[in-house]
Design an enzyme around this catalytic site. Structure first.
Site, PDB file in Angstrom:
ATOM      1  N   ARG A 117       1.064  -1.886  -0.059  1.00 29.04           N
ATOM      2  CA  ARG A 117       0.057  -0.504   0.017  1.00 29.04           C
ATOM      3  C   ARG A 117       0.688   1.344  -0.154  1.00 29.04           C
ATOM      4  NH1 ARG A 117      -4.711   0.867  -1.593  1.00 29.04           N
ATOM      5  NH2 ARG A 117      -5.829  -0.289  -0.393  1.00 29.04           N
ATOM      6  N   ARG A 158       0.838  -6.767  -9.859  1.00 26.81           N
ATOM      7  CA  ARG A 158       1.192  -6.401  -8.444  1.00 26.81           C
ATOM      8  C   ARG A 158       1.148  -7.269  -7.385  1.00 26.81           C
ATOM      9  NH1 ARG A 158      -3.147  -2.233  -5.131  1.00 26.81           N
ATOM     10  NH2 ARG A 158      -5.102  -3.552  -5.630  1.00 26.81           N
ATOM     11  N   HIS A 212       0.099   3.132 -10.073  1.00 30.55           N
ATOM     12  CA  HIS A 212      -0.497   4.079  -9.885  1.00 30.55           C
ATOM     13  C   HIS A 212       0.016   4.616  -8.229  1.00 30.55           C
ATOM     14  CE1 HIS A 212      -3.695   4.301  -6.001  1.00 30.55           C
ATOM     15  NE2 HIS A 212      -4.128   3.583  -7.445  1.00 30.55           N
ATOM     16  N   ASP A 230     -11.717  10.092  -6.661  1.00 29.48           N
ATOM     17  CA  ASP A 230     -11.359   9.182  -7.505  1.00 29.48           C
ATOM     18  C   ASP A 230     -11.736   9.880  -8.434  1.00 29.48           C
ATOM     19  OD1 ASP A 230     -11.711   5.594  -6.897  1.00 29.48           O
ATOM     20  OD2 ASP A 230     -10.516   7.717  -8.067  1.00 29.48           O
ATOM     21  N   GLU A 248      -2.121   9.217 -10.954  1.00 32.07           N
ATOM     22  CA  GLU A 248      -1.591   7.927 -11.801  1.00 32.07           C
ATOM     23  C   GLU A 248      -1.336   8.321 -13.288  1.00 32.07           C
ATOM     24  OE1 GLU A 248      -4.033   5.026 -10.569  1.00 32.07           O
ATOM     25  OE2 GLU A 248      -4.241   6.394  -8.460  1.00 32.07           O
TER      26      GLU A 248
HETATM   27  O1  TA6 Z   1      -7.006   4.503  -8.967  1.00 32.34           O
HETATM   28  C1  TA6 Z   1      -7.595   4.384  -7.660  1.00 32.34           C
HETATM   29  C2  TA6 Z   1      -8.539   3.701  -7.211  1.00 32.34           C
HETATM   30  O2  TA6 Z   1      -8.873   2.927  -8.393  1.00 32.34           O
HETATM   31  C3  TA6 Z   1      -9.773   3.920  -6.398  1.00 32.34           C
HETATM   32  O3  TA6 Z   1     -10.812   3.100  -6.579  1.00 32.34           O
HETATM   33  C4  TA6 Z   1      -9.466   2.517  -5.364  1.00 32.34           C
HETATM   34  O4  TA6 Z   1      -9.760   1.435  -5.100  1.00 32.34           O
HETATM   35  C5  TA6 Z   1      -8.043   2.893  -5.460  1.00 32.34           C
HETATM   36  O5  TA6 Z   1      -7.232   2.219  -6.292  1.00 32.34           O
HETATM   37  C6  TA6 Z   1      -6.790   1.861  -4.763  1.00 32.34           C
HETATM   38  O6  TA6 Z   1      -7.093   0.317  -5.191  1.00 32.34           O
HETATM   39  P1  TA6 Z   1      -6.593  -0.669  -4.037  1.00 32.34           P
HETATM   40  O7  TA6 Z   1      -7.213  -1.380  -4.712  1.00 32.34           O
HETATM   41  O8  TA6 Z   1      -4.977  -0.200  -4.328  1.00 32.34           O
HETATM   42  O9  TA6 Z   1      -6.781  -0.341  -2.756  1.00 32.34           O
END
Ligand code: TA6
Length: 288
Positions: free
Chosen positions: A60, A86, A156, A202, A261
């Protein structure tokens, strides 16, 4: 300058890069860049104190590699969000110190029986990290199959900020976006000069070239995010309620990060013929 094989958090193997421009760390797990500190600066990437560092779990923070889909799996809700790349251990396929003092490493992932159960295609994914005055992360996907395929991808990136409520992101003015906050998907157009954060944010911006400048008033820090071969931009902060729902995200961490991103997703997804390749890259620059 050295590229050191190290053992990182959770006992996971990683590479530590150090040169005159700064330092960076990349885990073989997910080809995941977790740290970047330019010389004279501080850590530019955000990493949750609650992050997992374990096989089968995403890290994370840092720069998750999302592939071959973005968001939920198109048809199977049992598949992991943002693809399997990932969650897999990648192979170090190249490492070099360049004449200008920069350092480059490449990690590679190819299909196997496990990946085929989720996505029935042969592919080669190469993640190249270049530590120079800027930090460039590039994902090259090659279709090694006998048939064409479509895929989505995203770098991301989680950036560390002093306070999200005093942070702005530019480069999206006038652009259409999909507002996904609260789990929706509402089409809007961004008329503001900069994005400001006052609630869960978002946003998926298709056909948005960038670059984007992150301005963090709390620390006076600015980070420029340039994209190459990435048609989409995603901007995200979970805010209070969503942060509290994530077990690998501290309840009080949301003010300290923003995601900007580089992606090719949705209407910008890739379509690769057999043998074709495409590279999606993000170049991060500490503007000071
Ligand atoms: O990039 C934004 C997003 O798609 C959000 O909707 C949120 O889900 C974030 O990614 C984090 O995703 P993850 O699967 O890493 O918790």
């Amino acid at each position: 300058m050295p590229i050191i094989d190290a053992i990182g958090q959770g006992g996971l193997p990683c590479l530590d890069l150090t040169n005159r421009f700064g330092s960076a760390r990349i885990y073989l797990h997910g080809a995941h860049v977790t740290n970047w500190t330019p010389t004279g600066g501080s850590e530019m990437l955000w990493l949750s104190a609650r992050s997992f560092f374990a096989a089968g779990k995403p890290i994370r923070g840092g720069i998750p590699v999302c592939f071959p889909w973005f968001g939920g799996h198109p048809s199977d809700p049992n598949q992991p969000a943002h693809g399997f790349a990932r969650l897999r251990s990648w192979t170090v396929s190249a490492r070099s110190d360049l004449a200008d003092g920069s350092t480059k490493v490449t990690l590679t992932l190819v299909e196997d029986a496990t990946s085929r159960t989720a996505w029935p295609h042969a592919f080669r994914a190469e993640l190249t990290l270049t530590l120079a005055q800027t930090l460039t992360v590039a994902l090259t996907v090659t279709n090694t199959d006998a048939a064409a395929f479509s895929c989505e991808e995203a770098l991301h990136t989680y950036f560390a900020v002093g306070d999200i409520e005093g942070t702005t992101v530019d480069g999206c003015q006038g652009r259409a976006y999909v507002d996904k906050a609260g789990g929706g998907a509402v089409e809007r157009r961004d008329e503001a000069e900069v994005i400001r954060f006052t609630a869960e944010t978002d946003r998926f911006y298709p056909a948005t070239p960038g670059p984007h400048l992150i301005t963090d008033a709390a620390t006076g820090r600015r980070i420029r995010v340039a994209k190459h071969g990435a048609q989409s931009t995603v901007v995200w902060n979970p805010w209070i309620a969503k942060a509290a729902k994530m077990p690998d995200y501290g309840d009080h961490e949301w003010p300290g990060m923003v995601c900007v991103e580089a992606a090719n997703a949705g209407s910008d997804r890739l379509h690769l013929a057999p043998g074709a390749s495409a590279t999606c890259a993000t170049t991060l620059e500490w503007v000071h």
